[in-house]
Design an enzyme around this catalytic site. Structure first.
Site, short mmCIF file in Angstrom:
data_model
loop_
_atom_site.label_atom_id
_atom_site.label_comp_id
_atom_site.label_asym_id
_atom_site.label_seq_id
_atom_site.Cartn_x
_atom_site.Cartn_y
_atom_site.Cartn_z
CD GLU A 154 -2.93 -1.34 2.18
OE1 GLU A 154 -3.14 -0.36 2.89
OE2 GLU A 154 -3.50 -2.44 2.34
CG HIS A 184 -8.99 -5.73 1.64
ND1 HIS A 184 -9.23 -4.38 1.60
CD2 HIS A 184 -9.77 -6.27 0.67
CE1 HIS A 184 -10.13 -4.12 0.66
NE2 HIS A 184 -10.48 -5.25 0.08
CG HIS A 242 -15.01 -8.10 7.17
ND1 HIS A 242 -14.59 -7.49 8.31
CD2 HIS A 242 -14.03 -7.89 6.25
CE1 HIS A 242 -13.40 -6.90 8.09
NE2 HIS A 242 -13.06 -7.13 6.85
CD GLU A 250 -8.17 0.63 3.28
OE1 GLU A 250 -9.15 -0.11 3.15
OE2 GLU A 250 -7.13 0.28 3.86
C1 NOJ Z 1 -8.21 -2.94 6.00
C2 NOJ Z 1 -9.04 -3.13 4.76
O1 NOJ Z 1 -8.34 -2.72 3.62
C3 NOJ Z 1 -10.30 -2.33 4.94
O2 NOJ Z 1 -11.06 -2.37 3.76
C4 NOJ Z 1 -11.06 -2.88 6.10
O3 NOJ Z 1 -12.20 -2.08 6.32
C5 NOJ Z 1 -10.21 -2.86 7.37
N1 NOJ Z 1 -8.93 -3.45 7.12
C6 NOJ Z 1 -10.88 -3.62 8.49
O4 NOJ Z 1 -10.81 -4.99 8.25
CA CA Z 2 -5.84 -2.04 3.44
#
Ligand code: NOJ
Ligand code: CA
Length: 709
Positions: A179, A488, A418, A513
């Site tokens: 990232e 992720h 999730h 994000e």
């Molecule tokens: C990082 C992820 O990239 C994000 O999308 C997620 O909301 C948070 N972790 C929480 O799991």
């Molecule tokens: Ca992330």
């Protein structure tokens, strides 16, 4: 699944007469169109080397191959002789169960060189090259042999000797996270170490001046090269170490402080493919299917239980700070107790989930992701003792999982599960069977996983062999329960979606994000015009586009998205993923006419065409939906305004399409006026030429539906 329509293997396997002099072996191979050529040679010392040409000009100068440094054993790098060399040709068309296109041509010429040490242990090593019209892959195979039953690799030493000081789009060779923002520089100006310790990363480790892959370059002559790897299985991620003096890159495998080595394998085995895509137009890199072609066909069988879909979710609101993942805020709680007092800001409530289901059902969105539904979030980021904290089957008291799933079914909306593992691998591994079985019992077919934080056990990194196996094993296990994974903080994509098509999407880049909270101002407008030619060459991206409230001042004054709203729409076409999020809050979509595009846009494609593009500047992609005759076009630009001439000659002749064009308003600008958008209807045929204006940080999106006669 019918994934192999035509299979023709013409094994030339020319029996080469046995002889001791290397020059008498036939050790060069060309692509089917003869443009890409690879030559294999042994040096005087018996070291394997190769060189690559494109249209008879060198693109990789003579470079050494392998040279494996092994623990407790002499290196495997020289004193080789060729004991056999065979060539073959392969040509098939296979079908993607979901993807950017339905049919993929897989046509290459292969050269297989079998080597053996001339003395001592007489160990054997095979090197295989597959040469395609759009590049090549090669890998090392350790065949079964008497004097080698296991190898512990401390270094691989594959070299890529460049022909000049190319322009490079790169991220640092971080062992823990991809990232990072992409950097654009001359090869000799790559300085990965200056990117260490980014304040917004929960884990990062950059031990050397190396880059991660895909790393894409442009030569002074205008040729595009992209280096990556394919089929990363039971091995560690390859970063490329920069040798400025020699204009060369050397493979540097991600290691482990726990074990002290890079890779441990029993013989026989083979490494992932080391790949090089070669293109005269930047857009051809995107159209190339080299990476998936170098992976094996589907091994999990029927995947029809997974349907590509748009989704919404209880997600952006947490990143904005409107609500939270945790229920009580009591951080001492390493295991949740039902008497925990709610703080009242928890996002994943039954009621909120139902609101998302209702809105999705009305707007052609097939699924809803709910994050923060399960216990454990109190003790997440920043804690060392994360094992045993997250629970992947127990919902918080205010979330009725079964009721939410039932309600979704009634409305035709699936729930996306999730699992934030917090990189506590042992806890996740232990719970996988029960967690996936719960999903199967509820008819949930997709999970978004997360691996935020430093890997537990300590000393392991996200991209080392241990974690490569964690990610791959999760995919294999999930397949048994008809569960597809969108990871992720993942390991990078290397085309394994062909072999395991329940590998649907992943992060592995700076996603949307970052715009919600990054301390460096978020992703700049050039971010996605670089991503399309770098990260996206690896495979599908869960970027989570579609933010309409660009400045979100109500929640965070200091952050914003750095594009126009029209570019947010374009991303549904430009960025490929079989799960594509409409990421914003419901209230920001309600009543906005631009939302019509998100409602209409497809997620699964028959055909993909890159209409224009320059790395870091702009790109336009057209895709035809699988389930209809509709086309969608998306174009994006960096911080510069541009005019684009779009020719619609890719459309079916004799069909008139009703087009809805979503373009930047006259005064649109990613910072000054990001929500200025102009929407107009037009009739378009394959004769139409359209001039479109893109604002700084802007873009356009077009939907095209055949007019009923
Ligand atoms: C990082 C992820 O990239 C994000 O999308 C997620 O909301 C948070 N972790 C929480 O799991
Ligand atoms: Ca992330």
């Amino acid at each position: 699944m019918k994934n192999s329509l035509k299979l023709s293997i013409v094994l030339l396997s020319i029996l080469l007469f046995s002889c001791s002099k290397k020059s008498e072996w036939q050790t060069a191979v060309a692509s089917p169109d003869d443009n890409v050529k690879v030559e294999f040679m042994l040096t005087e010392k018996g070291e394997p080397t190769y060189l690559v040409t494109f249209k008879n000009k060198e693109v990789i100068k003579t470079s050494t191959l392998g040279g494996f440094d092994l623990k407790d054993m002499a290196s495997l790098k020289e004193n080789f002789e060729i004991i056999n060399a065979t060539k073959s040709n392969f040509n098939e068309v296979w079908e993607m169960p979901w993807g950017e296109q339905t049919k993929v041509e897989n046509n290459y010429n292969e050269l297989k060189i079998e080597l053996q040490e001339k003395a001592d242990l007489k160990r054997k090593l095979t090197i295989v090259f597959r040469v395609y019209n759009d590049g090549l892959g090669f890998r090392y195979e350790f065949p079964e042999q008497e004097n080698l039953s296991e190898v512990i690799i401390t270094d691989e030493n594959t070299q890529f000797n460049l022909t000049g000081n190319h322009k490079v789009w790169w991220i640092p060779g971080d062992w823990d996270i991809y990232e990072h923002l992409y950097n654009t520089s001359k090869f000799t100006e790559i300085d990965a170490l200056s990117k260490a310790n980014h304040p917004d990363l929960a884990q990062t480790y950059i031990p050397e001046n190396a880059v991660n892959t895909p790393v894409t370059m442009k030569t002074d002559e205008g040729l595009y090269l992209s280096f990556h790897e394919a089929a990363l299985v039971d091995y560690s991620d390859m970063t490329l170490k920069i040798d400025k003096e020699n204009l060369a890159m050397n493979s540097e495998l991600v290691g482990s402080e726990r074990t002290g080595y890079k890779v441990k394998r029993a013989v026989p085995f083979h490494t992932p493919w080391r790949t090089l895509q070669i293109a005269e137009k930047a857009g051809d890199l995107i159209e190339s299917k080299l990476i998936v072609n170098l992976n094996e066909p589907n091994k999990i069988g029927d995947i029809s239980w997974f349907k590509p879909t748009k989704y919404m979710g209880i997600w952006w609101e947490m990143h904005l700070g409107k609500s939270t993942w945790d229920y009580s805020g009591n951080q001492d709680m390493t295991s949740f107790t039902t008497d925990a007092k709610p703080h009242g800001k928890h996002g994943a409530t039954t009621e909120n989930a139902k609101a998302f289901i209702d809105f999705s059902a009305k707007n052609n969105i097939g699924a809803v992701l709910v994050e923060g539904w399960n216990t454990g979030w109190e003790h997440w980021i920043g804690f060392e003792d994360r094992e045993g904290v997250f629970d992947f089957v127990t919902p918080y008291p205010d979330y009725d999982l079964k009721e939410v799933v039932r309600y979704g079914k009634e409305k035709g909306v699936e729930i996306i599960m999730h699992h934030e593992t917090s990189a506590a691998t042992e806890t996740y591994e232990k719970q996988q069977d029960t967690a996936y079985a719960l999903m199967q019992s509820l008819g949930i077919h997709a999970v978004k996983t997360g691996y935020v934080g430093k890997i537990l056990p300590k000393g392991e990194y996200h991209h080392g062999q241990y974690m490569v196996n964690q990610y791959n094993n999760a995919v294999l296990k999930a397949a048994k329960y008809q569960v597809a994974i969108n990871a992720h903080e993942p390991i990078k994509a290397t085309g394994l979606r062909r072999t395991y098509p329940n590998t649907i999407s992943r992060e592995g880049l700076r996603g949307q994000e970052f715009n919600a909270w990054a301390s460096d101002g978020g992703n700049p407008p050039e971010h996605l015009p670089i991503i399309a030619f770098t990260r996206m060459l690896a495979g599908p991206i869960d970027f989570t586009p579609g933010i309409f409230d660009i400045k979100f001042d109500k929640w965070k004054k200091e952050n914003q998205v750095n594009t126009t709203i029209a570019q947010q729409l374009a991303l549904y076409v430009v960025i490929y993923s079989p799960v594509q999020m409409a990421a914003d809050l419901i209230e920001n979509y309600e009543g906005n006419p631009a939302f019509q595009f998100i409602k209409d846009v497809g997620v699964d494609w028959q055909t993909t065409k890159v209409l224009n593009g320059e790395i870091g500047d702009f790109v336009t992609i057209a895709r035809k939906e699988r389930s209809s005759e509709n086309w969608f076009v998306g174009g994006i630009t960096d911080e510069n305004a541009r005019e684009m001439d779009i020719k619609f000659d890719f459309l079916s002749p004799e069909v008139t399409y009703e087009a809805i064009i979503y373009e930047d308003g006259k005064d649109a600008h990613w910072n000054e006026n990001p929500t200025s958008i102009n929407i107009r209807k037009l009739e378009i045929t394959n004769q139409t030429d359209l001039k479109l204006k893109l604002a700084p940080g802007g873009g356009f999106a077009i939907s095209l539906k055949p007019l009923k006669k």
